[in-house]
Scaffold this motif. Sequence first.
Motif, PDB file in Angstrom:
ATOM      1  N   CYS A   1       0.812  -1.187  -0.034  1.00 13.82           N
ATOM      2  CA  CYS A   1       0.062  -0.056  -0.222  1.00 13.82           C
ATOM      3  C   CYS A   1       0.757   1.311  -0.179  1.00 13.82           C
ATOM      4  O   CYS A   1       0.616   2.270   0.311  1.00 13.82           O
ATOM      5  N   GLY A   2       1.895   1.201  -0.232  1.00 15.14           N
ATOM      6  CA  GLY A   2       2.860   2.441  -0.485  1.00 15.14           C
ATOM      7  C   GLY A   2       2.751   3.150  -1.848  1.00 15.14           C
ATOM      8  O   GLY A   2       2.386   2.638  -2.693  1.00 15.14           O
ATOM      9  N   ILE A   3       2.903   4.471  -1.738  1.00 12.70           N
ATOM     10  CA  ILE A   3       2.694   5.393  -2.697  1.00 12.70           C
ATOM     11  C   ILE A   3       4.189   5.789  -3.323  1.00 12.70           C
ATOM     12  O   ILE A   3       5.004   6.028  -2.486  1.00 12.70           O
ATOM     13  N   GLY A   4       4.397   5.360  -4.455  1.00  9.54           N
ATOM     14  CA  GLY A   4       5.638   5.798  -5.141  1.00  9.54           C
ATOM     15  C   GLY A   4       5.885   7.054  -5.653  1.00  9.54           C
ATOM     16  O   GLY A   4       5.864   7.385  -6.618  1.00  9.54           O
ATOM     17  N   PHE A   5       5.966   8.175  -4.585  1.00  2.00           N
ATOM     18  CA  PHE A   5       6.338   9.478  -4.974  1.00  2.00           C
ATOM     19  C   PHE A   5       7.751   9.381  -5.721  1.00  2.00           C
ATOM     20  O   PHE A   5       8.889   8.764  -5.264  1.00  2.00           O
ATOM     21  N   MET A   6       8.045  10.391  -6.889  1.00  5.21           N
ATOM     22  CA  MET A   6       9.240  10.652  -7.445  1.00  5.21           C
ATOM     23  C   MET A   6       9.726  12.366  -7.149  1.00  5.21           C
ATOM     24  O   MET A   6       8.674  12.946  -7.159  1.00  5.21           O
ATOM     25  N   PRO A   7      11.046  12.313  -6.974  1.00  9.20           N
ATOM     26  CA  PRO A   7      11.175  13.856  -6.735  1.00  9.20           C
ATOM     27  C   PRO A   7      10.874  14.778  -8.205  1.00  9.20           C
ATOM     28  O   PRO A   7      11.012  14.144  -9.116  1.00  9.20           O
ATOM     29  N   GLY A   8      10.393  15.878  -7.700  1.00  6.99           N
ATOM     30  CA  GLY A   8      10.013  16.741  -8.970  1.00  6.99           C
ATOM     31  C   GLY A   8       8.471  16.923  -8.991  1.00  6.99           C
ATOM     32  O   GLY A   8       7.887  17.541  -9.673  1.00  6.99           O
ATOM     33  N   GLN A   9       7.875  15.451  -8.637  1.00  8.72           N
ATOM     34  CA  GLN A   9       6.599  15.487  -8.751  1.00  8.72           C
ATOM     35  C   GLN A   9       5.467  16.548  -7.666  1.00  8.72           C
ATOM     36  O   GLN A   9       5.929  16.322  -6.407  1.00  8.72           O
ATOM     37  N   GLU A  10       4.476  16.972  -8.126  1.00  7.06           N
ATOM     38  CA  GLU A  10       3.704  17.767  -7.209  1.00  7.06           C
ATOM     39  C   GLU A  10       2.443  16.613  -6.794  1.00  7.06           C
ATOM     40  O   GLU A  10       1.754  16.305  -7.715  1.00  7.06           O
ATOM     41  N   TRP A  11       1.939  16.747  -5.511  1.00  2.00           N
ATOM     42  CA  TRP A  11       1.105  15.949  -5.007  1.00  2.00           C
ATOM     43  C   TRP A  11       0.051  16.623  -4.216  1.00  2.00           C
ATOM     44  O   TRP A  11       0.420  17.722  -3.402  1.00  2.00           O
ATOM     45  N   LEU A  12      -1.299  16.361  -4.254  1.00  2.00           N
ATOM     46  CA  LEU A  12      -2.092  16.758  -3.153  1.00  2.00           C
ATOM     47  C   LEU A  12      -2.113  15.607  -2.062  1.00  2.00           C
ATOM     48  O   LEU A  12      -2.365  14.303  -2.173  1.00  2.00           O
ATOM     49  N   ILE A  13      -1.504  15.365  -0.915  1.00  7.77           N
ATOM     50  CA  ILE A  13      -1.016  14.638  -0.175  1.00  7.77           C
ATOM     51  C   ILE A  13      -2.056  14.321   1.374  1.00  7.77           C
ATOM     52  O   ILE A  13      -2.323  15.542   1.727  1.00  7.77           O
ATOM     53  N   TYR A  14      -2.780  13.311   1.586  1.00 10.58           N
ATOM     54  CA  TYR A  14      -3.406  13.256   2.686  1.00 10.58           C
ATOM     55  C   TYR A  14      -2.556  12.230   3.678  1.00 10.58           C
ATOM     56  O   TYR A  14      -2.137  11.158   3.169  1.00 10.58           O
ATOM     57  N   GLY A  15      -2.223  12.695   4.840  1.00 15.10           N
ATOM     58  CA  GLY A  15      -1.423  11.885   5.617  1.00 15.10           C
ATOM     59  C   GLY A  15      -1.841  11.553   7.100  1.00 15.10           C
ATOM     60  O   GLY A  15      -2.986  12.341   7.353  1.00 15.10           O
TER      61      GLY A  15
ATOM     62  N   SER B   1      -4.355  10.383  -1.747  1.00 17.03           N
ATOM     63  CA  SER B   1      -3.656  11.333  -2.191  1.00 17.03           C
ATOM     64  C   SER B   1      -3.473  11.168  -3.730  1.00 17.03           C
ATOM     65  O   SER B   1      -3.713  10.083  -4.266  1.00 17.03           O
ATOM     66  N   LEU B   2      -3.285  12.474  -4.372  1.00 16.55           N
ATOM     67  CA  LEU B   2      -3.270  12.355  -6.113  1.00 16.55           C
ATOM     68  C   LEU B   2      -2.019  13.309  -6.650  1.00 16.55           C
ATOM     69  O   LEU B   2      -1.797  14.321  -5.805  1.00 16.55           O
ATOM     70  N   ARG B   3      -1.732  12.830  -7.590  1.00 14.51           N
ATOM     71  CA  ARG B   3      -0.557  13.572  -8.234  1.00 14.51           C
ATOM     72  C   ARG B   3      -1.300  14.822  -8.840  1.00 14.51           C
ATOM     73  O   ARG B   3      -2.260  14.620  -9.517  1.00 14.51           O
ATOM     74  N   MET B   4      -0.753  15.910  -8.735  1.00 14.88           N
ATOM     75  CA  MET B   4      -1.240  17.080  -8.955  1.00 14.88           C
ATOM     76  C   MET B   4      -1.273  17.278 -10.946  1.00 14.88           C
ATOM     77  O   MET B   4      -2.161  17.917 -11.324  1.00 14.88           O
ATOM     78  N   ASP B   5      -0.534  16.518 -11.481  1.00 13.10           N
ATOM     79  CA  ASP B   5      -0.205  16.976 -12.830  1.00 13.10           C
ATOM     80  C   ASP B   5      -0.651  15.715 -13.707  1.00 13.10           C
ATOM     81  O   ASP B   5      -0.065  15.554 -14.814  1.00 13.10           O
ATOM     82  N   THR B   6      -1.737  15.184 -13.345  1.00 11.79           N
ATOM     83  CA  THR B   6      -2.337  13.975 -14.021  1.00 11.79           C
ATOM     84  C   THR B   6      -3.765  14.246 -14.450  1.00 11.79           C
ATOM     85  O   THR B   6      -4.414  14.911 -13.812  1.00 11.79           O
ATOM     86  N   GLU B   7      -4.101  14.007 -15.870  1.00 11.40           N
ATOM     87  CA  GLU B   7      -5.539  14.330 -16.261  1.00 11.40           C
ATOM     88  C   GLU B   7      -6.290  13.028 -15.723  1.00 11.40           C
ATOM     89  O   GLU B   7      -7.586  13.341 -15.643  1.00 11.40           O
ATOM     90  N   ARG B   8      -6.091  11.895 -15.475  1.00 14.20           N
ATOM     91  CA  ARG B   8      -6.466  10.826 -15.246  1.00 14.20           C
ATOM     92  C   ARG B   8      -7.450  11.060 -13.840  1.00 14.20           C
ATOM     93  O   ARG B   8      -8.551  10.412 -13.973  1.00 14.20           O
ATOM     94  N   HIS B   9      -7.078  11.591 -13.343  1.00 15.28           N
ATOM     95  CA  HIS B   9      -8.009  11.798 -11.951  1.00 15.28           C
ATOM     96  C   HIS B   9      -8.482  13.559 -11.711  1.00 15.28           C
ATOM     97  O   HIS B   9      -8.671  13.888 -10.770  1.00 15.28           O
ATOM     98  N   ARG B  10      -8.235  14.260 -12.826  1.00 14.10           N
ATOM     99  CA  ARG B  10      -8.280  15.732 -12.748  1.00 14.10           C
ATOM    100  C   ARG B  10      -9.888  15.983 -12.313  1.00 14.10           C
ATOM    101  O   ARG B  10      -9.863  17.021 -11.093  1.00 14.10           O
ATOM    102  N   ASP B  11     -11.054  15.399 -12.306  1.00 14.35           N
ATOM    103  CA  ASP B  11     -12.281  15.662 -11.688  1.00 14.35           C
ATOM    104  C   ASP B  11     -12.039  15.529 -10.218  1.00 14.35           C
ATOM    105  O   ASP B  11     -12.760  16.322  -9.339  1.00 14.35           O
TER     106      ASP B  11
ATOM    107  N   ASN C   1     -12.374  18.497  -7.208  1.00 11.16           N
ATOM    108  CA  ASN C   1     -13.482  18.067  -6.338  1.00 11.16           C
ATOM    109  C   ASN C   1     -12.724  18.249  -4.635  1.00 11.16           C
ATOM    110  O   ASN C   1     -13.239  19.147  -4.048  1.00 11.16           O
ATOM    111  N   ASP C   2     -11.854  17.633  -4.916  1.00 13.21           N
ATOM    112  CA  ASP C   2     -11.012  17.628  -3.359  1.00 13.21           C
ATOM    113  C   ASP C   2     -10.368  19.118  -3.106  1.00 13.21           C
ATOM    114  O   ASP C   2     -10.661  19.746  -1.870  1.00 13.21           O
TER     115      ASP C   2
END
Length: 109
Positions: free
Chosen positions: A45-59, A74-84, A88-89
């Motif tokens: 259940c780990g999230i694979g963050f990568m340096p340079g990425q922007e995220w909305l992080i719930y912790g 938690s959602l990556r900010m620069d992806t269109e896949r979950h834009r809606d 909303n969040d």
Amino acid sequence: MKGRVEKAREEGKEVIYTVRVEKLYKGEGIQKDIEIRSHQYSSMCGIGFMPGQEWLIYGYKKENYFMTDLFTRSLRMDTERHRDRLNNDLSFLKKSGSYKNSYASKFVR
């Protein structure tokens, strides 16, 4: 919180990420950079963050450190896949009255 992943280092079965906090939606504190842990593998259940990425992080706080996982929204900010869902969040967090325009060392799930 909204943040940019700066660094990652492995420690056992976890990865410790240094995140530059851009906006805090819940919690309090003054630190600009925080460390947050996640399990090393998605199968744990780990999230694979990568340096340079922007995220909305719930912790959440666990013992004396912060943790996040795949169940926190938690959602990556620069992806269109979950834009809606991301929009909303962000809209909800801004309207909830708990939005803080500061840096954080503490935040809640």
